[in-house]
Design a protein around this motif. Structure first.
Motif, mmCIF file in Angstrom:
data_model
loop_
_atom_site.group_PDB
_atom_site.id
_atom_site.type_symbol
_atom_site.label_atom_id
_atom_site.label_comp_id
_atom_site.label_asym_id
_atom_site.label_seq_id
_atom_site.Cartn_x
_atom_site.Cartn_y
_atom_site.Cartn_z
ATOM 1 N N CYS A 26 0.844 -1.194 0.000
ATOM 2 C CA CYS A 26 0.000 0.000 0.000
ATOM 3 C C CYS A 26 0.882 1.249 0.000
ATOM 4 O O CYS A 26 1.810 1.373 0.794
ATOM 5 C CB CYS A 26 -0.910 0.002 1.231
ATOM 6 S SG CYS A 26 -2.024 -1.411 1.279
ATOM 7 N N ARG A 27 0.558 2.182 -0.882
ATOM 8 C CA ARG A 27 1.367 3.404 -0.997
ATOM 9 C C ARG A 27 0.635 4.630 -0.484
ATOM 10 O O ARG A 27 1.227 5.603 -0.077
ATOM 11 C CB ARG A 27 1.743 3.667 -2.466
ATOM 12 C CG ARG A 27 2.194 2.464 -3.278
ATOM 13 C CD ARG A 27 3.297 1.711 -2.614
ATOM 14 N NE ARG A 27 4.559 2.455 -2.595
ATOM 15 C CZ ARG A 27 5.656 2.052 -1.932
ATOM 16 N NH1 ARG A 27 5.599 0.937 -1.205
ATOM 17 N NH2 ARG A 27 6.746 2.769 -1.969
ATOM 18 N N ARG A 28 -0.674 4.637 -0.583
ATOM 19 C CA ARG A 28 -1.455 5.801 -0.153
ATOM 20 C C ARG A 28 -2.334 5.375 1.013
ATOM 21 O O ARG A 28 -3.468 4.950 0.849
ATOM 22 C CB ARG A 28 -2.276 6.331 -1.320
ATOM 23 C CG ARG A 28 -1.409 7.050 -2.380
ATOM 24 C CD ARG A 28 -2.117 7.236 -3.671
ATOM 25 N NE ARG A 28 -2.532 5.977 -4.252
ATOM 26 C CZ ARG A 28 -1.729 5.157 -4.940
ATOM 27 N NH1 ARG A 28 -0.460 5.472 -5.142
ATOM 28 N NH2 ARG A 28 -2.193 4.015 -5.410
ATOM 29 N N ASN A 29 -1.735 5.498 2.203
ATOM 30 C CA ASN A 29 -2.393 5.009 3.413
ATOM 31 C C ASN A 29 -3.071 6.114 4.222
ATOM 32 O O ASN A 29 -2.449 7.120 4.540
ATOM 33 C CB ASN A 29 -1.356 4.316 4.295
ATOM 34 C CG ASN A 29 -0.773 3.092 3.585
ATOM 35 O OD1 ASN A 29 -1.479 2.104 3.363
ATOM 36 N ND2 ASN A 29 0.496 3.180 3.202
ATOM 37 N N ASP A 64 -5.207 3.292 -1.044
ATOM 38 C CA ASP A 64 -5.139 1.827 -1.145
ATOM 39 C C ASP A 64 -4.897 1.122 0.189
ATOM 40 O O ASP A 64 -4.738 -0.100 0.246
ATOM 41 C CB ASP A 64 -4.095 1.394 -2.187
ATOM 42 C CG ASP A 64 -2.708 1.922 -1.871
ATOM 43 O OD1 ASP A 64 -2.530 2.558 -0.811
ATOM 44 O OD2 ASP A 64 -1.795 1.707 -2.688
ATOM 45 N N GLY A 65 -4.873 1.934 1.254
ATOM 46 C CA GLY A 65 -4.737 1.320 2.581
ATOM 47 C C GLY A 65 -5.382 2.249 3.594
ATOM 48 O O GLY A 65 -5.200 3.458 3.530
ATOM 49 N N SER A 80 -7.905 -6.191 -2.147
ATOM 50 C CA SER A 80 -7.207 -5.941 -3.416
ATOM 51 C C SER A 80 -7.225 -4.483 -3.873
ATOM 52 O O SER A 80 -6.200 -3.946 -4.280
ATOM 53 C CB SER A 80 -7.785 -6.849 -4.514
ATOM 54 O OG SER A 80 -9.174 -6.652 -4.620
ATOM 55 N N ARG A 81 -8.372 -3.839 -3.772
ATOM 56 C CA ARG A 81 -8.374 -2.434 -4.179
ATOM 57 C C ARG A 81 -7.977 -1.525 -3.020
ATOM 58 O O ARG A 81 -7.235 -0.569 -3.200
ATOM 59 C CB ARG A 81 -9.773 -2.047 -4.687
ATOM 60 C CG ARG A 81 -10.040 -0.562 -4.599
ATOM 61 C CD ARG A 81 -10.379 0.110 -5.887
ATOM 62 N NE ARG A 81 -10.596 1.525 -5.681
ATOM 63 C CZ ARG A 81 -11.755 2.147 -5.842
ATOM 64 N NH1 ARG A 81 -12.805 1.477 -6.269
ATOM 65 N NH2 ARG A 81 -11.851 3.446 -5.609
ATOM 66 N N VAL A 82 -8.491 -1.822 -1.834
ATOM 67 C CA VAL A 82 -8.086 -1.059 -0.662
ATOM 68 C C VAL A 82 -8.008 -2.011 0.535
ATOM 69 O O VAL A 82 -8.921 -2.798 0.776
ATOM 70 C CB VAL A 82 -9.046 0.120 -0.388
ATOM 71 C CG1 VAL A 82 -10.487 -0.334 -0.280
ATOM 72 C CG2 VAL A 82 -8.636 0.880 0.875
ATOM 73 N N LEU A 122 -13.386 7.580 0.065
ATOM 74 C CA LEU A 122 -13.163 7.028 -1.267
ATOM 75 C C LEU A 122 -13.660 7.927 -2.380
ATOM 76 O O LEU A 122 -13.175 7.851 -3.519
ATOM 77 C CB LEU A 122 -13.766 5.628 -1.393
ATOM 78 C CG LEU A 122 -12.623 4.613 -1.261
ATOM 79 C CD1 LEU A 122 -12.415 4.228 0.172
ATOM 80 C CD2 LEU A 122 -12.774 3.486 -2.210
ATOM 81 N N ASP A 169 -7.921 7.087 -4.933
ATOM 82 C CA ASP A 169 -6.641 6.396 -5.102
ATOM 83 C C ASP A 169 -6.119 5.760 -3.809
ATOM 84 O O ASP A 169 -5.102 5.084 -3.821
ATOM 85 C CB ASP A 169 -5.592 7.405 -5.604
ATOM 86 C CG ASP A 169 -5.384 8.550 -4.627
ATOM 87 O OD1 ASP A 169 -6.377 8.975 -3.985
ATOM 88 O OD2 ASP A 169 -4.238 9.005 -4.484
#
Lengths: 342, 342
Positions: free
Chosen positions: A189-192, A252-253, A278-280, A245, A250
DNA sequence: CTGAAAGCGCTTACAG
DNA sequence: CTGAAAGCGCTTACAG
């Protein structure tokens, strides 16, 4: 009647220590000592007194005892909420060790208000309780002074503080949140985001730990912090997830400050057809009821609620009995439980 | 020092009524009456006493008051569980009316044990509480006698009983279950199961109401009653649902004795790809947190927990103050909340 | 090891 | 309307 001379004008009808002593053929004070198991009393006397007490169905009058000894058999526990399962679990655990030891557990609910907490502490301290258990360290200066000045043994639960003289049993909210951040990042996850409600000090500490960890990993985005003073609930989790959301598709976590928020998010994700993880990916906190059974099963942080109550109660008991305290600050740790949602 | 003559040998350090009276220039008993607002005291005196109390930061010593009046400011509430959200809600509600009135709410948790409940009742009654609140009517004969003999005002919550002299605030568990049965049948379910855990008297009453209604409708099947003494939980709901569907794949309607069981069933249904409500309709009980937000949203019976606590506490207050009671048995009703799961 | 006396801080019951 | 006395049922502090 011969017994009528025994009858006191304002008698309550229940047997008194005096009657027990009389039946056992000893003085009142000897009966008192025998029943309490203090001082030195001949073993034969002890036996006779106990037999008399049983025969009479004698029960100590707590008010009289408290008045005479200026110390009550009550322990006051002040928590910020009684609806939050977290505190209920701790409470039940405290209860289970204190009640068998003869203590009455008085529950004060501050409803997350510092002023209400101060009032409760003042109220309970006024009746000289045997001990006091409070939640965390975020309170008014007056409340702090009241506790210090009272001399009543006090244990802090939920959080940790290394300050000398402070007795506490808890775990590091900050480190737990860091573990969550690291887990999310390690699974890609990059955008937490962090989503916290109520804004009590523990939630804020989780937010801080999460933020620090992300900064260290070069992934911190202030726009992904969602904070609201509303009380945490499943319904709120639905709302906050939907809003987040919509605003940041975008992401993802997401780390939710409490499991109920996370469970709400899971429901809302399902309704919107958003795949988890999978998506978030979604992580909760506390491992409350249902976390292990929902769909997908919730990844969360298990907090030591039962142990915290037990250890805190025993620590308080040791303080009350003036036993030496080996360790004033007890870190019970936490456990990241990785299931399906992240 | 002049003040040293005031100092009592075993003084606790806190101001006493005597000091307040002295400062106000009245007798102790007048101060007592002024502060309590009873008896007739000159308005000027009342004012002076109150001012003195405030100035001295005076707080009544509850133990002394209880000992002298043989009546305490405590109200004991005995409930079967503190983990079940149902009781927590009622408790919180009772608390919110009793605390502002100066009562200490003592919580006894019987863990659904009749013997433990009897012991708790004995314990609390021994300290002459101002009042007592107990759950339902299923208890030992001894417990019943203890309550009667004590003369302590007592209110029963959760269930209803028309018996004379019994004060109670609740709703009909039986009728609520009947409403569920009728709803399921009206939406076309022919093979309706009842799933109950814990087997406490209220769960049994729900089972009975459900059974009676189905019998009346000619749709009762004893093979579709699932009862277990295990405590109710989401996890248990998953298990019981799975087992039931394995054993009776033809079942098309299930009434769970508590929402947590139903929520577990919803999760398990999802995992097994069983459509709710098209293949099997699911109804819960209590309308707990999450019922309105889960997927599908849970059809359930909303129980008047907050109102029950409030009304019971006020009824108790009226009894304590010996006010005339208009209605000793208060039926608060229930509401079938039809959402998506049935 | 045992006990008589005093006291804890209030309120009840009785007078006036 | 106000108060002096006694008592609630224990335990503390002091003797012996």
């Amino acid at each position: 009647m011969a017994t009528s001379t025994l009858r006191k004008t304002r008698s309550t009808g229940r047997p008194t220590l005096e009657e027990v002593a009389q039946r056992a053929g000893v003085s009142t004070i000897t009966a008192s000592r025998a029943l309490r198991g203090v001082g030195s009393v001949g073993p034969d006397y002890v036996e006779r007194v106990k037999a008399a007490a049983t025969a009479l169905n004698y029960v100590t009058n707590p008010a009289a005892r408290a008045l005479a000894s200026s110390r009550s058999d009550a322990v006051a526990v002040v928590i910020p909420s009684i609806s939050n399962a977290v505190f209920v679990d701790v409470l039940e655990s405290i209860h289970s060790v204190l009640r068998p030891r003869g203590y009455e557990v008085l529950i004060g609910n501050s409803h997350y208000s510092r002023q209400a907490e101060e009032d409760l502490i003042r109220h309970y301290l006024a009746s000289s309780p045997g001990g006091l258990i409070v939640s965390g360290f975020d309170r008014t200066e007056s409340a702090r002074r009241l506790i210090d000045a009272s001399g009543v043994p006090c244990v802090h639960i939920m959080e940790l503080d290394e300050a000398a003289g402070v007795h506490c049993v808890g775990f590091s909210q900050t480190r737990a949140a860091q573990a969550v951040a690291e887990h999310l990042v390690s699974r890609g996850c990059r955008r937490n985001a962090f989503v916290g409600a109520q804004l009590d000090s523990r939630t804020m500490q989780r937010g801080e730990g999460f933020r620090e960890a992300l900064k260290r990993l070069g992934l911190y985005d202030p726009d992904l912090e969602v904070l609201t003073p509303s009380p945490s609930s499943i319904g709120l989790g639905c709302d906050l997830f939907r809003q987040l959301l919509q605003r940041r598709p975008d992401v993802d976590g997401i780390f939710f400050g409490n499991d109920d928020l996370a469970q709400g998010a899971l429901f809302e994700a399902r309704r919107q057809g958003i795949e988890v993880p999978s998506r978030v990916a979604i992580v909760g906190f506390n491992d409350l009821a249902g976390a292990a059974d929902c769909v997908p099963r919730l990844t969360t942080v298990r907090t030591p609620r039962v142990e915290m109550g037990r250890v805190a109660a025993n620590l308080l008991l040791a303080m009350i009995d003036r036993e030496p305290i080996a360790q004033p600050a007890v870190d019970l740790g936490f456990e990241l439980v990785v299931r399906e949602s992240a």
